[in-house]
Design an enzyme around this catalytic site. Structure first.
Site, PDB file in Angstrom:
ATOM      1  N   LYS A  42       4.732 -22.479  27.750  1.00  0.00           N
ATOM      2  CA  LYS A  42       3.767 -22.429  28.858  1.00  0.00           C
ATOM      3  C   LYS A  42       3.970 -21.086  29.561  1.00  0.00           C
ATOM      4  O   LYS A  42       4.191 -21.018  30.782  1.00  0.00           O
ATOM      5  CB  LYS A  42       4.023 -23.636  29.788  1.00  0.00           C
ATOM      6  CG  LYS A  42       2.996 -23.826  30.887  1.00  0.00           C
ATOM      7  CD  LYS A  42       1.725 -24.490  30.425  1.00  0.00           C
ATOM      8  CE  LYS A  42       0.698 -24.525  31.538  1.00  0.00           C
ATOM      9  NZ  LYS A  42      -0.624 -24.983  31.109  1.00  0.00           N
TER      10      LYS A  42
ATOM     11  N   ASP B  86      -0.001 -27.491  26.527  1.00  0.00           N
ATOM     12  CA  ASP B  86      -1.087 -28.446  26.802  1.00  0.00           C
ATOM     13  C   ASP B  86      -2.139 -28.400  25.694  1.00  0.00           C
ATOM     14  O   ASP B  86      -2.626 -29.432  25.230  1.00  0.00           O
ATOM     15  CB  ASP B  86      -1.708 -28.226  28.191  1.00  0.00           C
ATOM     16  CG  ASP B  86      -1.875 -26.764  28.560  1.00  0.00           C
ATOM     17  OD1 ASP B  86      -1.271 -25.909  27.886  1.00  0.00           O
ATOM     18  OD2 ASP B  86      -2.614 -26.467  29.515  1.00  0.00           O
TER      19      ASP B  86
ATOM     20  N   TYR C  87      16.810 -29.765  31.354  1.00  0.00           N
ATOM     21  CA  TYR C  87      17.880 -30.703  31.020  1.00  0.00           C
ATOM     22  C   TYR C  87      19.260 -30.179  31.399  1.00  0.00           C
ATOM     23  O   TYR C  87      20.258 -30.865  31.203  1.00  0.00           O
ATOM     24  CB  TYR C  87      17.850 -31.034  29.530  1.00  0.00           C
ATOM     25  CG  TYR C  87      16.747 -31.991  29.177  1.00  0.00           C
ATOM     26  CD1 TYR C  87      15.430 -31.603  29.313  1.00  0.00           C
ATOM     27  CD2 TYR C  87      17.014 -33.269  28.718  1.00  0.00           C
ATOM     28  CE1 TYR C  87      14.399 -32.461  29.007  1.00  0.00           C
ATOM     29  CE2 TYR C  87      15.995 -34.136  28.415  1.00  0.00           C
ATOM     30  CZ  TYR C  87      14.691 -33.738  28.557  1.00  0.00           C
ATOM     31  OH  TYR C  87      13.673 -34.590  28.262  1.00  0.00           O
TER      32      TYR C  87
ATOM     33  N   ASP D  80      10.821 -33.144  23.950  1.00  0.00           N
ATOM     34  CA  ASP D  80      11.007 -34.570  24.239  1.00  0.00           C
ATOM     35  C   ASP D  80       9.634 -35.247  24.308  1.00  0.00           C
ATOM     36  O   ASP D  80       9.385 -36.282  23.679  1.00  0.00           O
ATOM     37  CB  ASP D  80      11.743 -34.712  25.575  1.00  0.00           C
ATOM     38  CG  ASP D  80      12.194 -36.127  25.846  1.00  0.00           C
ATOM     39  OD1 ASP D  80      12.249 -36.924  24.885  1.00  0.00           O
ATOM     40  OD2 ASP D  80      12.493 -36.447  27.005  1.00  0.00           O
TER      41      ASP D  80
END
Ligand code: ATP
Length: 336
Positions: free
Chosen positions: A171, A204, A124, A228
């Site tokens: 991640k 995930d 972002y 988000d």
């Protein structure tokens, strides 16, 4: 004493849900001087920007704002007003409580978790460019300062709300440097808070775990983009975006806004669910110390949803946005 608070009605369903929220807050007995400022597509022609400086000045002065959603053009056009506001005011923590309500039909029961999303960096940061005609590059920024700050915030929130576990979502198996740094910071901060359980989960895997057993989770802290995506997904687990409030908190102020966007498909029809915005108002009232009024509104919202007689169409009813606010106000009177 009256509180000075900035009100940004926004666009799409923003003016409808904020009007309903203002009515409810005013009926709770709290005195507020609303300073109404306009932002978004409707002011571009006049001010040549979607976020005129008076909006930032008003929030800097009052320190607190209630904001309706503002449309973000997809793939072109002006930079997101929501993201710019968060960056300009350094509102580094985005908090989204995800909770099931009795009376609302949803896939799960007893969900009560909080997503703490880092709000100032990650993808972002908006640093992207075309490398060639056919290749675009977007740069993901993760810093120790912002990672330490958001994880510390998550632990403080966990303590304040008697929560027992904080999980860091990342991640780092693939993005070993950027998400690796976030995870390293999270582990370091967790060392200082041994009274709260800590763990980490790859994003995930977390998505799967959330759609299987969301009731198991407590406080989840994560970088911007994962926050988000997971907060919209989690909204789906509890009955939809119309129920999820939000707060953006920083050192210089706080902006409270529903997690949903401007929903142009249902704008101007008086059918949007104002619950997310009203509950954002509840978070605002708690933040400014008006705890009694906040509890009163929250209790009324819970009672109305539980009765299931007056629901907006996203929840299977046919009560209008403003009528829903009136029902909440009536319920507050009865609960007194
Ligand atoms: P943004 O990218 O601006 O965050 P979004 O892609 O998350 O927006 P939203 O505008 O939040 O999309 O909403 C997606 C859909 O969910 C809407 O089109 C609308 O049908 C529904 N929705 C969102 N908020 C509400 C609400 N308050 N009441 C009823 N339905 C809603």
């Amino acid at each position: 004493m009256a509180h000075d608070i900035t009100l940004i009605p926004g666009d799409g369903i923003g003016p409808e849900v904020t009007a309903a929220t203002v009515k409810v807050i005013e009926s709770s007995g709290v005195q507020i001087n609303w300073e109404i400022v306009r932002a978004g597509a409707e002011v571009i022609e006049e001010f040549n920007t979607a976020l005129p400086s008076y909006v930032l000045e008003s929030i800097k002065k009052n320190k607190i704002a209630l904001k309706g959603p503002v449309t973000t053009p997809v793939g072109k056009g002006f930079k997101s007003v929501n993201v710019t506001l968060r960056q300009e005011l350094n509102l580094y923590a985005n908090i989204r409580p995800i909770k099931t309500y009795e009376g609302v039909s949803s896939r799960f029961k007893d969900v009560d978790l909080i997503i703490v999303r880092e709000n100032s960096e990650d993808l972002y940061a908006g640093i992207e460019h075309m490398v060639s005609e056919d290749i675009a590059e977007s740069i993901k920024i993760i810093s120790k300062k912002a990672s330490d700050r958001i994880v510390e915030f998550a632990f403080k929130l966990a303590k304040d709300q008697n929560r027992s576990e904080v999980l860091a979502i990342h991640k780092a198996n693939i993005m070993k440097l950027s998400d690796g740094l976030f995870l390293k910071c999270a582990k370091g901060i967790a060392e200082k808070h041994k009274d709260i359980a800590f763990g980490d989960v790859i994003v995930d895997a977390m998505s799967m775990k959330l759609v299987m057993n969301p009731e198991k989770y407590d406080v989840l802290v994560m970088p911007n983009l994962y926050g988000d995506i997971l907060s919209d997904m989690a909204a789906g687990l509890i009955g939809g975006l119309g129920l999820v409030p939000g707060a953006n908190i920083g050192e210089e102020g706080a902006v409270f806004e529903p997690a949903h966007g401007s929903a142009p498909d249902i704008a101007g029809k008086n059918i949007a669910n104002p619950t997310a915005c009203i509950l954002s108002g509840v978070m605002l009232l708690r933040f400014i110390g008006e705890v009694e009024a906040a509890n009163k509104i929250e209790k009324a919202v819970e009672s109305v949803l539980k009765e299931g007689k007056y629901l907006t169409c996203d929840l299977g009813g046919n009560t209008g946005t403003q009528e829903f606010a009136e029902v909440i106000i009536e319920k507050m009177g009865q609960n007194n």
